[in-house]
Write a protein that holds these residues in place. Structure first.
Motif, PDB file in Angstrom:
ATOM      1  N   GLU A 210     188.859 -48.914  27.344  1.00 37.82           N
ATOM      2  CA  GLU A 210     187.451 -49.501  27.549  1.00 37.82           C
ATOM      3  C   GLU A 210     186.940 -49.371  28.785  1.00 37.82           C
ATOM      4  OE1 GLU A 210     186.762 -50.672  24.582  1.00 37.82           O
ATOM      5  OE2 GLU A 210     188.779 -51.028  23.865  1.00 37.82           O
ATOM      6  N   LYS A 211     187.620 -48.687  29.835  1.00 37.47           N
ATOM      7  CA  LYS A 211     187.210 -48.337  31.224  1.00 37.47           C
ATOM      8  C   LYS A 211     187.237 -46.778  31.407  1.00 37.47           C
ATOM      9  CE  LYS A 211     190.209 -51.989  32.779  1.00 37.47           C
ATOM     10  NZ  LYS A 211     191.313 -52.324  33.826  1.00 37.47           N
ATOM     11  N   HIS A 212     187.896 -46.138  30.480  1.00 35.09           N
ATOM     12  CA  HIS A 212     187.797 -44.580  30.845  1.00 35.09           C
ATOM     13  C   HIS A 212     188.053 -43.584  29.658  1.00 35.09           C
ATOM     14  CE1 HIS A 212     189.005 -41.548  33.922  1.00 35.09           C
ATOM     15  NE2 HIS A 212     189.775 -40.699  32.797  1.00 35.09           N
TER      16      HIS A 212
ATOM     17  N   CYS B  81     192.447 -31.038  35.288  1.00 41.25           N
ATOM     18  CA  CYS B  81     193.128 -32.154  34.677  1.00 41.25           C
ATOM     19  C   CYS B  81     192.269 -33.085  33.807  1.00 41.25           C
ATOM     20  CB  CYS B  81     193.605 -32.891  35.772  1.00 41.25           C
ATOM     21  SG  CYS B  81     194.796 -32.014  36.686  1.00 41.25           S
ATOM     22  N   ARG B  82     193.200 -33.527  32.843  1.00 42.27           N
ATOM     23  CA  ARG B  82     192.430 -34.542  31.852  1.00 42.27           C
ATOM     24  C   ARG B  82     193.616 -35.434  31.466  1.00 42.27           C
ATOM     25  NH1 ARG B  82     188.359 -33.195  28.673  1.00 42.27           N
ATOM     26  NH2 ARG B  82     188.150 -35.303  28.331  1.00 42.27           N
ATOM     27  N   SER B  83     193.482 -36.908  31.701  1.00 41.02           N
ATOM     28  CA  SER B  83     194.390 -37.989  31.393  1.00 41.02           C
ATOM     29  C   SER B  83     194.499 -38.460  29.912  1.00 41.02           C
ATOM     30  CB  SER B  83     194.057 -39.155  32.436  1.00 41.02           C
ATOM     31  OG  SER B  83     194.102 -38.699  33.686  1.00 41.02           O
ATOM     32  N   MET B  84     195.676 -39.014  29.700  1.00 43.52           N
ATOM     33  CA  MET B  84     195.834 -39.717  28.503  1.00 43.52           C
ATOM     34  C   MET B  84     196.420 -41.072  28.774  1.00 43.52           C
ATOM     35  SD  MET B  84     198.993 -37.256  26.873  1.00 43.52           S
ATOM     36  CE  MET B  84     198.592 -35.809  27.367  1.00 43.52           C
TER      37      MET B  84
ATOM     38  N   ASN C  23     193.718 -40.644  40.007  1.00 44.00           N
ATOM     39  CA  ASN C  23     193.477 -40.114  41.350  1.00 44.00           C
ATOM     40  C   ASN C  23     193.541 -38.353  41.238  1.00 44.00           C
ATOM     41  OD1 ASN C  23     192.734 -42.467  42.490  1.00 44.00           O
ATOM     42  ND2 ASN C  23     194.943 -42.790  43.388  1.00 44.00           N
ATOM     43  N   THR C  24     194.652 -38.031  40.413  1.00 40.53           N
ATOM     44  CA  THR C  24     194.874 -36.467  40.483  1.00 40.53           C
ATOM     45  C   THR C  24     193.706 -35.986  39.467  1.00 40.53           C
ATOM     46  OG1 THR C  24     197.388 -37.073  40.407  1.00 40.53           O
ATOM     47  CG2 THR C  24     196.506 -34.866  39.558  1.00 40.53           C
ATOM     48  N   GLU C  25     193.426 -36.751  38.232  1.00 47.10           N
ATOM     49  CA  GLU C  25     192.262 -36.201  37.814  1.00 47.10           C
ATOM     50  C   GLU C  25     191.024 -36.065  38.338  1.00 47.10           C
ATOM     51  OE1 GLU C  25     190.667 -37.230  33.054  1.00 47.10           O
ATOM     52  OE2 GLU C  25     190.691 -38.915  34.659  1.00 47.10           O
ATOM     53  N   LYS C  26     190.753 -37.208  39.300  1.00 41.11           N
ATOM     54  CA  LYS C  26     189.495 -37.072  40.056  1.00 41.11           C
ATOM     55  C   LYS C  26     189.533 -36.133  41.103  1.00 41.11           C
ATOM     56  CE  LYS C  26     186.900 -40.779  42.429  1.00 41.11           C
ATOM     57  NZ  LYS C  26     187.181 -41.988  42.858  1.00 41.11           N
ATOM     58  N   GLN C  27     190.738 -35.756  41.439  1.00 41.25           N
ATOM     59  CA  GLN C  27     190.964 -34.542  42.551  1.00 41.25           C
ATOM     60  C   GLN C  27     190.687 -33.130  41.976  1.00 41.25           C
ATOM     61  OE1 GLN C  27     194.859 -34.545  44.508  1.00 41.25           O
ATOM     62  NE2 GLN C  27     194.013 -32.898  45.925  1.00 41.25           N
TER      63      GLN C  27
END
Length: 253
Positions: free
Chosen positions: A83-85, A56-59, A47-51
């Protein structure tokens, strides 16, 4: 500048996340990397990455402190997320023998499994070690086939350990500990190979001096950079240039 390790999805930031990101941008920190810790952190992290999609980039990974008897089930769920992200790294993974050694064998299994994913997916790994640097290096040596790369985050050990980490092709994440008076890092940082250094906060934890003991945040990456510049007797601009280039290369940003 890049904060390569920040938990700004954590509940500590629920009241002012927007302002925290704005303060980081004002300090020249334009990229914030988010390590996952367990199954519960995935949703707030994404959600934070989306905001903040431009920042922001996720691992994705399982932190050793959240390893328990259900390890195989948990790892299967975590693996499914790849597989989803599109994640930039496998992390935060590793071994932590500071709090509890009950699940040491499970921690080692989780670590090795996730190192194998990183090889399969061609992703860097972000490694957490606490009271476990020798165990971690030993497992890493067994798994290193020339394709593993990543960072020992929150580095605060000796020059010998730094060199052993670099010899395996791994980077060192320097954060708040680098600014602490009694950490001994003032003796280590001047001798590090800067090709392997990146900056981080590990916020909300380990705020650098003069904010030690308060909530840490990505804007404070600047304080770490200033301390590194001071100890190496080079300009802040040079530290920013080198560490940003290293992080971009490591995480394919």
């Amino acid at each position: 500048m890049i904060d390569t390790h920040a938990h700004i999805y954590a509940s500590e930031f629920d009241n002012d996340r927007e302002e925290v990101v704005q303060r980081a941008l004002a300090q020249g920190i334009d990229t914030i990397l988010l390590p996952n810790i367990d199954l519960d952190s995935i949703e707030p992290m994404l959600n934070t990455e989306k905001q903040f999609p431009d920042v922001c980039r996720s691992m994705m990974g399982l932190h050793p402190c959240y390893v328990d008897a259900n390890i195989e089930q948990t790892l299967a769920t975590i693996r499914g997320w790849f597989e989803k992200h599109n994640f930039i790294a496998v992390g935060e993974i590793g071994i932590d023998l500071y709090w509890d050694k009950t699940f040491k064998a499970e921690q080692e299994l989780a670590f090795v499994t996730q190192l194998q994913w990183a090889k399969e997916l061609n992703l860097p790994v972000v490694i957490h070690t606490r009271d476990s640097i020798q165990e971690t290096l030993s497992l890493l040596q067994q798994e290193q086939d020339g394709s593993l790369r990543g960072v020992f985050h929150c580095f605060g050990s000796s020059l010998e350990e730094a060199q052993a980490i670099n010899a395996l092709g791994f980077h060192l994440g320097l954060g708040g500990v680098s600014t602490f008076k009694n950490s001994g890092m003032d003796k280590v940082i001047p001798h590090l190979d800067m090709e392997y250094v990146i900056l981080e906060t590990d916020c909300p934890y380990l705020a650098p001096t003069p904010n030690r003991g308060k909530r840490n945040e990505p804007a404070y990456t600047n304080l770490v950079a200033k301390r590194v510049a001071e100890l190496r007797n080079i300009s802040l601009e040079e530290v920013n240039r080198i560490t940003t280039s290293n992080a971009k290369k490591l995480f394919s940003l």
